[in-house]
Motif scaffolding. Sequence first.
Motif, PDB file in Angstrom:
ATOM      1  N   GLY A  14     -10.204 -11.149  15.021  1.00 25.59           N
ATOM      2  CA  GLY A  14      -9.165 -11.485  14.050  1.00 25.59           C
ATOM      3  C   GLY A  14      -9.748 -11.784  12.690  1.00 25.59           C
ATOM      4  O   GLY A  14     -10.932 -11.512  12.448  1.00 25.59           O
ATOM      5  N   TRP A  15      -8.918 -12.358  11.839  1.00 27.57           N
ATOM      6  CA  TRP A  15      -9.299 -12.527  10.439  1.00 27.57           C
ATOM      7  C   TRP A  15      -8.940 -13.910   9.928  1.00 27.57           C
ATOM      8  O   TRP A  15      -7.787 -14.315  10.009  1.00 27.57           O
ATOM      9  CB  TRP A  15      -8.591 -11.451   9.595  1.00 27.57           C
TER      10      TRP A  15
ATOM     11  N   TRP B  89      -7.580  -4.818  20.263  1.00 28.89           N
ATOM     12  CA  TRP B  89      -6.901  -4.938  18.960  1.00 28.89           C
ATOM     13  C   TRP B  89      -5.438  -5.330  19.092  1.00 28.89           C
ATOM     14  O   TRP B  89      -4.821  -5.761  18.117  1.00 28.89           O
ATOM     15  CB  TRP B  89      -7.045  -3.635  18.161  1.00 28.89           C
ATOM     16  N   ALA B  90      -4.891  -5.208  20.281  1.00 28.35           N
ATOM     17  CA  ALA B  90      -3.501  -5.636  20.469  1.00 28.35           C
ATOM     18  C   ALA B  90      -3.388  -7.153  20.308  1.00 28.35           C
ATOM     19  O   ALA B  90      -2.318  -7.680  20.033  1.00 28.35           O
ATOM     20  CB  ALA B  90      -3.012  -5.221  21.847  1.00 28.35           C
ATOM     21  N   ALA B  91      -4.505  -7.847  20.457  1.00 29.38           N
ATOM     22  CA  ALA B  91      -4.487  -9.307  20.350  1.00 29.38           C
ATOM     23  C   ALA B  91      -4.913  -9.779  18.961  1.00 29.38           C
ATOM     24  O   ALA B  91      -5.064 -10.969  18.724  1.00 29.38           O
ATOM     25  CB  ALA B  91      -5.416  -9.912  21.405  1.00 29.38           C
ATOM     26  N   GLU B  92      -5.111  -8.863  18.034  1.00 33.13           N
ATOM     27  CA  GLU B  92      -5.592  -9.187  16.688  1.00 33.13           C
ATOM     28  C   GLU B  92      -4.755 -10.290  16.041  1.00 33.13           C
ATOM     29  O   GLU B  92      -3.526 -10.288  16.124  1.00 33.13           O
ATOM     30  CB  GLU B  92      -5.526  -7.920  15.824  1.00 33.13           C
ATOM     31  N   VAL B  93      -5.443 -11.211  15.383  1.00 30.50           N
ATOM     32  CA  VAL B  93      -4.784 -12.323  14.708  1.00 30.50           C
ATOM     33  C   VAL B  93      -5.185 -12.316  13.238  1.00 30.50           C
ATOM     34  O   VAL B  93      -6.365 -12.204  12.916  1.00 30.50           O
ATOM     35  CB  VAL B  93      -5.193 -13.669  15.363  1.00 30.50           C
ATOM     36  N   THR B  94      -4.198 -12.388  12.364  1.00 26.88           N
ATOM     37  CA  THR B  94      -4.458 -12.452  10.922  1.00 26.88           C
ATOM     38  C   THR B  94      -3.827 -13.728  10.395  1.00 26.88           C
ATOM     39  O   THR B  94      -2.601 -13.856  10.366  1.00 26.88           O
ATOM     40  CB  THR B  94      -3.859 -11.214  10.209  1.00 26.88           C
TER      41      THR B  94
ATOM     42  N   ALA C 216      -0.721 -13.124  21.228  1.00 29.80           N
ATOM     43  CA  ALA C 216      -0.687 -12.974  19.776  1.00 29.80           C
ATOM     44  C   ALA C 216       0.678 -12.621  19.202  1.00 29.80           C
ATOM     45  O   ALA C 216       0.918 -12.804  18.016  1.00 29.80           O
ATOM     46  CB  ALA C 216      -1.700 -11.907  19.358  1.00 29.80           C
ATOM     47  N   LYS C 217       1.583 -12.109  20.038  1.00 30.63           N
ATOM     48  CA  LYS C 217       2.864 -11.637  19.484  1.00 30.63           C
ATOM     49  C   LYS C 217       3.998 -12.638  19.687  1.00 30.63           C
ATOM     50  O   LYS C 217       5.145 -12.350  19.353  1.00 30.63           O
ATOM     51  CB  LYS C 217       3.247 -10.312  20.164  1.00 30.63           C
ATOM     52  N   ASN C 218       3.694 -13.777  20.255  1.00 31.74           N
ATOM     53  CA  ASN C 218       4.739 -14.748  20.594  1.00 31.74           C
ATOM     54  C   ASN C 218       5.465 -15.241  19.339  1.00 31.74           C
ATOM     55  O   ASN C 218       4.836 -15.728  18.408  1.00 31.74           O
ATOM     56  CB  ASN C 218       4.096 -15.926  21.332  1.00 31.74           C
TER      57      ASN C 218
END
Length: 881
Positions: free
Chosen positions: A106-107, A149-154, A566-568
């Motif tokens: 993530g970032w 990458w589906a769990a990527e957090v920004t 990550a999408k919650n």
Amino acid sequence: MPETRTSEIGGKTVNIEDSSSAAEGNQPQRYNPAEIEPKWQAVWDADASLYAADAHDSGKPKYYCLEMLPYPSGALHIGHVRNYAIGDALARHMWMRGYNVLHPMGWDAFGLPAENAALKNGVPPREWTLSNIAAMRKQMQRLGYGYDWAAEVTTCLPDYYRWNQWFFLKMFEKGLAYRKKSKVNWCPECCTVLANEQVIGGRCWRHEDTVVELRDLTQWFLRITKYADELLDGLDKLEGWPEKVRTMQRNWIGRSEGALIDFAVDQGVGSREEGVEGKITVFTTRVDTIFGATSVQLAPEHAVSKAFALEDDKLRMEIEQLLAEQQKARETDALGAIEKHGVNTGRFAVNPFNGERVPIWVANYILGDYGTGAIMSVPAHDERDFEFAQKYGLPVRRVIAPADWTKHEEEHSAQAGAEDVVGKLPYLAEDEALLVDSGEWTGLGCVEAQEKMAAFAKAKGFGTPTVTYRLKDWGVSRQRYWGTPIPMVYCDRCSPEEPLPVAESELPILLPEQIDITQTNGSPLGRVAEFVNAKCPKCGGVARRETDTMDTFVDSSWYFYRYTDAKNSKAPFDSDKANYWFPIDQYIGGVEHAILHLIYSRFWTKVMRDLGLVKNDEPAERLFTQGMVIKDGAKMSKSKGNVVSPDDMIGRYGADATRMYALFAAPPDRDLEWQEEGVAGISRFLGKVYRLTTKYSGAARKAGGGSRVGEGSAKEQALLRRLHQTIAKITQDFDGRWHFNTSISSIMILVNEITANEAAMDAGEISPAAVAEVFRGLILLLAPFAPFFAAEMWEELGGEGVVFRTAWPEVNEELARDEEMEIPVQVNGKLVSVVKVPAGSDEAAVKAAALADPKVMARIEGKTVVKVIVVPGKLVNLVVK
RNA sequence: GCGGAGGUGGCGAAAUUGGCAGACGCACUAGCUUGAGGUGCUAGCGCCGCAAGGCAUAGGGGUUCAAGUCCCCUCCUCCGCACCA
């Protein structure tokens, strides 16, 4: 004669028909990373499931492998490449070992550089940040890191930072977030306040040349001190963390046990300063020395100092001078070297233990924000107090002495006089020391006296045992735009004193996008009317929004929980998911976060636990801190012009060689000196493996491999033995010390041995089945370190499925065992010869072989063998005369 | 000052439990190969010495048949903490 063998390594069992030569029909080819790396990158990028974690009920054990997320500056630096190469090797290895691996990225996307870029180039921070993220994500893909990458957090996107706000509201509710006025660290470069943890040696953690100023400001704080003891005690249990980090955190928390003791101020303090009572409370860790107190020392900012100052202009000016000296010393980090100054106020305080009147001084070395800002000065038993007393002629009175002191004193008085005794002061007592000249306490041991005297003070109402900490509450307000808005409002009408939290349903409080970042004074949000103007959550009237934003360390304090969900959009994450994955099995990052990110995130985890969100007490089971990458003996920096660009390296040698070099050049925990020639060396090594693999891949395609014990030629046995020894060695490295430099060197040894056996393989002296096994094993061992290369070679070998989801090779212990041993023979501890004996030879056989060796015989001729030391499997030492 | 990690060839480094110091790689040297461009292979490569041999793991002492490794002292480098009472 055709024979049938079965494959043990690399996939399905297949029956194959042997052929006579391994190299049959193949032409070796040349390694070209520029061709194979983009090829596999395209394949991997197109398949999101490749590195996705499995469902929780997959039946596999879970493994959460995490590397610290980067700030999206625009380009990865070589330190990132190393950090992520370590994590990626581990994740791939664990996949191959059959674990359900979560390996996300993530970032850490809020922060000042985005605003500076906006000022400089007029690009909006959001746009700047998101395009940097895109560029860096691309770099990571180019490097072949296997992330889900589906769990990527920004962290700069509302779907993430709204939960920062949510946590803030929860903490406000529980009294863990509060506002207070205090002296805070101001970085003139950042134009914002910094938390204590972000001031390193009096300078900004981001600007090592910028001295931090102290300012009085009202700020939001998070009550990390509430968890001080738990954060401290928890360190003992974090056995998977480096001792260095644990020590740093212990020092930072700075727990100190002592007592508070009230000294009454003789003739009162005066009434003009509010909140000042007629006493001074001192903090001491050595209440047992109180009979030796010969003054009370106040910090210049102490309320009583101020009260005295109001009554005496000259004193006021002197105190101001002391304060200025202290502030200057603090700002330049010279506090430790400050020349002690003080001023006698002319007033007296009363020692509650013996009723003695002692002068009250104000001194520049007494800190207003530690303890109570007041101490009792005991020159005989404290170096600082002693120095001060010598300078100003204050009396020095000994009240602690070694158990045998009386005798000493007699000797001294007889020979050299009392002067000499004073010369030995300050005496810093050990545990066995006793109290002297201390009234009814005389004769007690120090430790016992500390307890009893503090209890006595409490019973009599003039003191109490207490604990103080160096750790302060975490100041999270930032006077900047590019951060999470603090979800609070100010309503002059219905709540003029207290700020009000916005309703949870109002979240997220969005950061306005259209904003003019051309000035640097004050929070830019304060100039955005539509942001500032808010409705009061209580009375519905016009209210003012808080315009400070949150410290970006808030973002990184819990991001790794978000990865699990990550999408919650209903909650920061689902507790079941977090509880499945947590704690993190392995966290990998730089040691520079030892008391920043790593203490904040421990705190955050405890808060979340107390909110019922998670069950774990600590975020990470194991922590690994990798060393720095240096060049020409120095940390890389633009000003030194010694920066190595990852893109450059990839362009020249490929991603595999670049990553692999980062693991090969030094053990991961040590600093690494970057030498481009070394990367070239790894590239050459991969080229060699490529040539060999393409030459012998025909055999592998046809043969399934098959490890046979005691069959095949001696050369075949030796080669298979080397393979299995290499498997054992690398498996051990992953399970243990992570010395991937030696893992890779052992692969090189294997390859050197393959090279040496080329003729034998070509001649059919080593069977194609054995060759197949060796190459399959070799490529599987390389897979965690050079994924593109391994994928290409796996395909070349006709391997089934995805190479890094193929089972990690098993060691065949029997095959790995050496048949012969080389035993060094020493005479009087000096190496004389090396004898070969069959493996497992007993002592007598080894001894006989040693004594029969011609070189040994020559050396011991005419001498007497006094003693023979035989260390089975290691060496023989003959002691002769 | 306190705490931690280190100090081994020309360089990056190995030596996991006291047991052949320098694996592996880089650089270098020589030979062969190749020769359209960061090629491949073979050999050598700690220091002194023609050699036999001797000396070498920051320096000094010790324990031991045997020490890079264990103990004591000293020096140096890096990191953290540092009037925190």
